[in-house]
Design an enzyme around this catalytic site. Structure first.
Site, PDB file in Angstrom:
ATOM      1  N   GLU A  21       0.373 -12.676   4.808  1.00  0.00           N
ATOM      2  CA  GLU A  21       1.372 -12.506   4.121  1.00  0.00           C
ATOM      3  C   GLU A  21       2.868 -12.131   4.751  1.00  0.00           C
ATOM      4  OE1 GLU A  21      -1.498  -9.340   1.227  1.00  0.00           O
ATOM      5  OE2 GLU A  21      -0.019  -8.534   2.675  1.00  0.00           O
TER       6      GLU A  21
ATOM      7  N   GLY B 177      -3.546  -3.434   2.788  1.00  0.00           N
ATOM      8  CA  GLY B 177      -4.617  -2.642   2.886  1.00  0.00           C
ATOM      9  C   GLY B 177      -6.119  -3.480   2.230  1.00  0.00           C
TER      10      GLY B 177
ATOM     11  N   ASP C  57       0.445  -1.076  -0.229  1.00  0.00           N
ATOM     12  CA  ASP C  57      -0.093  -0.025  -0.303  1.00  0.00           C
ATOM     13  C   ASP C  57       0.730   1.145   0.144  1.00  0.00           C
ATOM     14  OD1 ASP C  57      -1.959  -0.934   0.314  1.00  0.00           O
ATOM     15  OD2 ASP C  57      -1.427  -2.223   2.184  1.00  0.00           O
TER      16      ASP C  57
HETATM   17  C1  5RP Z   1      -2.941  -7.189   1.359  1.00  0.00           C
HETATM   18  C2  5RP Z   1      -2.124  -6.425   0.731  1.00  0.00           C
HETATM   19  C3  5RP Z   1      -1.733  -5.935  -0.920  1.00  0.00           C
HETATM   20  O1  5RP Z   1      -0.727  -6.477  -1.609  1.00  0.00           O
HETATM   21  C4  5RP Z   1      -2.486  -4.141  -0.650  1.00  0.00           C
HETATM   22  O2  5RP Z   1      -3.237  -4.209  -0.132  1.00  0.00           O
HETATM   23  C5  5RP Z   1      -1.724  -3.444  -1.656  1.00  0.00           C
HETATM   24  O3  5RP Z   1      -2.928  -4.337  -2.886  1.00  0.00           O
HETATM   25  P1  5RP Z   1      -3.845  -3.790  -4.200  1.00  0.00           P
HETATM   26  O4  5RP Z   1      -2.402  -4.443  -5.217  1.00  0.00           O
HETATM   27  O5  5RP Z   1      -4.964  -3.620  -4.270  1.00  0.00           O
HETATM   28  O6  5RP Z   1      -3.441  -2.197  -4.226  1.00  0.00           O
HETATM   29  O7  5RP Z   1      -1.062  -5.635   1.454  1.00  0.00           O
HETATM   30  O8  5RP Z   1      -3.150  -7.271   2.062  1.00  0.00           O
END
Ligand code: 5RP
Length: 221
Positions: free
Chosen positions: A102, A95, A83
């Site tokens: 993760e 996000g 993010d």
């Molecule tokens: C999910 C994450 C995603 O990697 C992060 O929110 C980025 O998402 P996007 O590629 O849709 O912008 O941490 O927990």
């Protein structure tokens, strides 16, 4: 090609036959997983470790062989989004609400490739509210303790109810002003009872593959 697809596909160039591959979560990781699915169809032999139920479902639909993380001790390469990132390759993630899985996957990955567009680049982290996964029990107390670290925590909602993670926890989105020392902050946050994990990823990313404004790609090593 859309910018997320560009960096997602570029990252798959680091995937080789025989590897165990961590599969990230989100709209950017989606493109890397799509490409891996195509490569598997063409004969690539890898085994994936998903970072969320959504990614597990996507990878299953694409016939990517998956491993249960319970039986995995080391991952060759993980590809995941972010993010916010800085030039020291420190990240804010979560996000999409998958930060705990993760981070567990990232923690046993030999190589972690972050894929993101230039708009997520920051001189000092803190523009994006830091997601913190907390137990539903007494989350209000945990929020109060987090507030004392200098942020304003907000319970993440979905359809008028608290958002529930794959691990049955809640997320507090914590807006800090500037996160000058993310490594120090991560220790302070994770010491609070009720905190399960936070979205700061320090000393984890090997490289960041990033879109540039002119439609190209830059790699931060
Ligand atoms: C999910 C994450 C995603 O990697 C992060 O929110 C980025 O998402 P996007 O590629 O849709 O912008 O941490 O927990």
């Amino acid at each position: 090609m859309n910018p997320k697809q560009l960096v997602g596909e570029k990252a798959t160039e680091y995937v080789q036959d025989g590897m165990i591959v961590g599969l990230g979560t989100g709209s950017t990781a989606f493109w890397a997983i799509q490409k891996i699915g195509q490569l598997v169809k063409e004969g690539l032999k890898i085994q994936g470790v998903p970072t969320s139920k959504a990614t597990e479902q996507l990878a299953t639909e694409l016939n990517i062989p998956l491993l249960d993380i319970a039986n995995v001790r080391s991952i060759d390469v993980t590809i995941d989004g972010a993010d916010e990132f800085d030039l020291q390759k420190q990240l804010i993630k979560g996000g999409g609400g998958a930060l705990l899985r993760e981070k567990i996957v990232a923690s046993i990955s030999k190589v972690f490739i972050c894929i993101a567009d230039a708009s997520k680049s920051s001189e000092v982290l803190g523009s994006y509210p830091l997601p913190v996964e907390v137990t539903p029990f007494a989350y209000q107390v945990t929020a109060y303790q987090l507030e004392k670290l200098g942020c304003s925590p907000k319970l993440r909602m979905q359809e008028n109810k608290p958002f529930v993670t794959d691990n049955q926890n809640y997320i507090l989105d914590c807006k800090f002003d500037k996160i000058v020392n993310p490594a120090e902050l991560t220790v302070k946050i994770n010491k609070i009872p009720g905190v399960v994990e936070n979205g700061l990823f320090t000393n984890i990313a090997t490289r960041i593959i990033c879109n540039t404004e002119d439609g190209g790609i830059t790699i931060i090593e």
